[in-house]
Design a protein around this motif. Sequence first.
Motif, PDB file in Angstrom:
ATOM      1  N   GLN A  55       0.865  -1.175   0.000  1.00 14.02           N
ATOM      2  CA  GLN A  55       0.000   0.000   0.000  1.00 14.02           C
ATOM      3  C   GLN A  55       0.904   1.227   0.000  1.00 14.02           C
ATOM      4  O   GLN A  55       2.064   1.129   0.403  1.00 14.02           O
ATOM      5  CB  GLN A  55      -0.843   0.035   1.291  1.00 14.02           C
ATOM      6  N   THR A 110     -14.084  -5.445  13.776  1.00 13.94           N
ATOM      7  CA  THR A 110     -13.903  -4.482  12.699  1.00 13.94           C
ATOM      8  C   THR A 110     -13.819  -3.099  13.315  1.00 13.94           C
ATOM      9  O   THR A 110     -14.111  -2.920  14.488  1.00 13.94           O
ATOM     10  CB  THR A 110     -15.010  -4.649  11.652  1.00 13.94           C
ATOM     11  N   ALA A 159     -14.183   0.269  11.262  1.00 15.60           N
ATOM     12  CA  ALA A 159     -14.500   1.432  10.435  1.00 15.60           C
ATOM     13  C   ALA A 159     -15.177   2.492  11.315  1.00 15.60           C
ATOM     14  O   ALA A 159     -16.066   2.176  12.100  1.00 15.60           O
ATOM     15  CB  ALA A 159     -15.416   1.027   9.277  1.00 15.60           C
ATOM     16  N   TRP A 179      -5.001  -4.907  -2.543  1.00 18.52           N
ATOM     17  CA  TRP A 179      -6.059  -3.955  -2.856  1.00 18.52           C
ATOM     18  C   TRP A 179      -5.586  -2.512  -3.007  1.00 18.52           C
ATOM     19  O   TRP A 179      -6.374  -1.581  -2.895  1.00 18.52           O
ATOM     20  CB  TRP A 179      -7.175  -4.057  -1.813  1.00 18.52           C
ATOM     21  N   PRO A 210      -5.031   0.862  -4.669  1.00 19.14           N
ATOM     22  CA  PRO A 210      -5.777   1.458  -5.787  1.00 19.14           C
ATOM     23  C   PRO A 210      -5.007   1.376  -7.105  1.00 19.14           C
ATOM     24  O   PRO A 210      -5.602   1.133  -8.159  1.00 19.14           O
ATOM     25  CB  PRO A 210      -5.942   2.920  -5.365  1.00 19.14           C
ATOM     26  N   LEU A 230     -14.676  -4.268   6.600  1.00 21.00           N
ATOM     27  CA  LEU A 230     -14.945  -3.192   5.639  1.00 21.00           C
ATOM     28  C   LEU A 230     -14.383  -1.856   6.116  1.00 21.00           C
ATOM     29  O   LEU A 230     -14.537  -1.482   7.278  1.00 21.00           O
ATOM     30  CB  LEU A 230     -16.467  -3.070   5.479  1.00 21.00           C
ATOM     31  N   GLN A 231     -13.760  -1.140   5.196  1.00 19.77           N
ATOM     32  CA  GLN A 231     -13.237   0.205   5.443  1.00 19.77           C
ATOM     33  C   GLN A 231     -13.590   1.049   4.223  1.00 19.77           C
ATOM     34  O   GLN A 231     -13.806   0.499   3.147  1.00 19.77           O
ATOM     35  CB  GLN A 231     -11.702   0.153   5.575  1.00 19.77           C
ATOM     36  N   PRO A 232     -13.586   2.363   4.356  1.00 16.40           N
ATOM     37  CA  PRO A 232     -13.843   3.189   3.167  1.00 16.40           C
ATOM     38  C   PRO A 232     -12.940   2.806   1.990  1.00 16.40           C
ATOM     39  O   PRO A 232     -13.377   2.716   0.853  1.00 16.40           O
ATOM     40  CB  PRO A 232     -13.547   4.603   3.672  1.00 16.40           C
ATOM     41  N   TRP A 233     -11.641   2.566   2.270  1.00 20.21           N
ATOM     42  CA  TRP A 233     -10.742   2.250   1.149  1.00 20.21           C
ATOM     43  C   TRP A 233     -10.982   0.866   0.558  1.00 20.21           C
ATOM     44  O   TRP A 233     -10.726   0.651  -0.619  1.00 20.21           O
ATOM     45  CB  TRP A 233      -9.286   2.448   1.535  1.00 20.21           C
TER      46      TRP A 233
END
Lengths: 269, 269, 269
Positions: free
Chosen positions: A71, B47, B49, C48, C50, C70-73
């Motif tokens: 990343q 998690t 977020a 992952w 971008p 899950l995260q925004p990115w």
Amino acid sequence: MNVLQEAGEALQRLRQKRPLVHHITNVVTINDCANATLAIGASPTMTWAPAEVGELAGAASSLVLNMGTLQPWTIDAMERAGKAAAEKDVPIVLDPVGAGGTTYRTQGALQLAARLPLTVIRGNMSEMMCLAAGRSGINPGVDSHDREVMTIEKVRHLARLLKTTVAITGPVDAVSDGRRSVLLGNGTPLLTYVTGTGCMTTSLIASFAAVSGPFTAAVSGILSMGIAGETAARLSQGPGTFHLHLIDALYQLQTETYLTCGKVLNYDE
Amino acid sequence: MNVLQEAGEALQRLRQKRPLVHHITNVVTINDCANATLAIGASPTMTWAPAEVGELAGAASSLVLNMGTLQPWTIDAMERAGKAAAEKDVPIVLDPVGAGGTTYRTQGALQLAARLPLTVIRGNMSEMMCLAAGRSGINPGVDSHDREVMTIEKVRHLARLLKTTVAITGPVDAVSDGRRSVLLGNGTPLLTYVTGTGCMTTSLIASFAAVSGPFTAAVSGILSMGIAGETAARLSQGPGTFHLHLIDALYQLQTETYLTCGKVLNYDE
Amino acid sequence: MNVLQEAGEALQRLRQKRPLVHHITNVVTINDCANATLAIGASPTMTWAPAEVGELAGAASSLVLNMGTLQPWTIDAMERAGKAAAEKDVPIVLDPVGAGGTTYRTQGALQLAARLPLTVIRGNMSEMMCLAAGRSGINPGVDSHDREVMTIEKVRHLARLLKTTVAITGPVDAVSDGRRSVLLGNGTPLLTYVTGTGCMTTSLIASFAAVSGPFTAAVSGILSMGIAGETAARLSQGPGTFHLHLIDALYQLQTETYLTCGKVLNYDE
């Protein structure tokens, strides 16, 4: 003294010193890398916050930079850690996972190789070829198929192009520092059915780099994984049980094991 | 009723209730923390977020904040989750991994301890000393070597300085809430050869905190890991097989196991 | 040809082709997903960033989007990967972990379902209900309790509402593409004591989707996990040893195993 004796003596020093190996690594195999490091006798730390990564890398006995789940922030952390390590002469082992597979990875690997004094680079043939082509600006003149026959000449050529010690894993493993070169023949096909056996080999090489020179560290790490793999394969019914017995077998390695079980296919200096 | 009986009864309630334990934890041992939580009889969610972490922590029966691979965003998530938990009286268990090891971690741990009503803090001696010194502004007056002899006085002193229940793991484990204090003697050296056994202990304490008070939760979590470790060590050839048998042994724990196998070295109230 | 024969033939093609399965998945079970993918005979990639995720998804034979941590990115990466996959007709398998559990997850799952041409959705009953209600704007008319009796009518109804192939796992597993529907009866309670068995099932379905149509892929993935679970349960003393034997059993599956061990409870087309 031959390379098998050197590996045995390196293991002895490793288990006496229990060196700290700092990792910036991927999230797929991070747990296995920590457990392989513990099993061989070293002590892993594995975090990468910008505010502390330099402090940790500078205080460690060696540093792993593994590009698995690369990343933007891991590249930054790797540079930061690598510079702190370099200032304290802490050996740095790069695992350029997927170099050549995407432009992003190739550039990331070349950037790290250009900016940091790497002690060992551990990868498969195509990752090494990609780095060598990018660093030297010339085609490394080695056929890119991983499965072709590995030779002393090829691995030495790559070490000289990359100006460091290279550890190339595959059906036959190979190590060279540009002067000494060796082909190693331990292993089992089950190693390709567990994710992270390459990453763990990199962590083992870094563990040994804390107590020996780059060539011996690379040879000892590869021999340890290959011999432990053979032991584990004899006890396993599939990649699940193999995965565990592999960690047990690393833990059970002894000084004499390398002499008894190590397979040197070719050696040149 | 003695602490071994209390642990057995807590296990019974835990398996009846199957409480939800929300984790904000590190990426090295996250899978083991989930599986240890399942094995003891609770149900993990894990998690962080920003958009949901408060919702999840507020709906859980207990909350783990584990600082392993600390990042700026995990500290934010921990505060957010901790505040939501506090509003609903959800117990919070902090694992200040590496506090004292880097400035960043020390500050992170002190910030969490200052802003959140922690139910239990689980760490090794040096992490606890670091927190106690930072919180009280005075030297805790306990020698910083982890391996020195643990005493009732030391653990009680730390609990009073930190104004919460402390669970200190090491060669001898110790728990105190400032009033009741206990030294526990279960365990095996193999626990130090698998990464995350401390993290898993924290998850077990949080699982028990969903069905009992802080002191009993800390004692039950530590006893569970120590006893399961002893069982697993008898079945294992190294840290790989030990890792699995440890999870099996947590799953197989029964109410009576604590009375049969638990080792209380000293107790004071 | 019945579904058990189809599964056996799909396994044969899978092991011949060794397809690349790209994952954007959670950090809790990412190692298990990789190892399950390897054990069944495919080849996982799991990153992952971008800058490369589109390149990797477009070059893969199938794509897993798993919403665990899950995260925004990760949502951004999933959209980017999904669009690249769609352009190259690479099958996409969604695991909407926790949809319905928090608003954030429900919205994330609905956004992915609205913007990407999903090949299979694999989840439990409440996740499917949440998606169906959100997508159709109408109550799916199925009782939301996961444990109620699964029927052909319910799974077909959900497939038609979601306009794709659905794979619903629970005490009884069910697959429908809106035309063909099947209820499957393999499995063991131990599967609920290891985190990530649902995630691994999704990875298996994606592996099969690289070599067969959506319905056969979903059936084959679910049968593989259920049958391997039964085999592993016979060899295990708890969830730790079960975890490993599960990977072994996936590796040992053969074409005939589905015919011998697969349990079709109901089938309709």
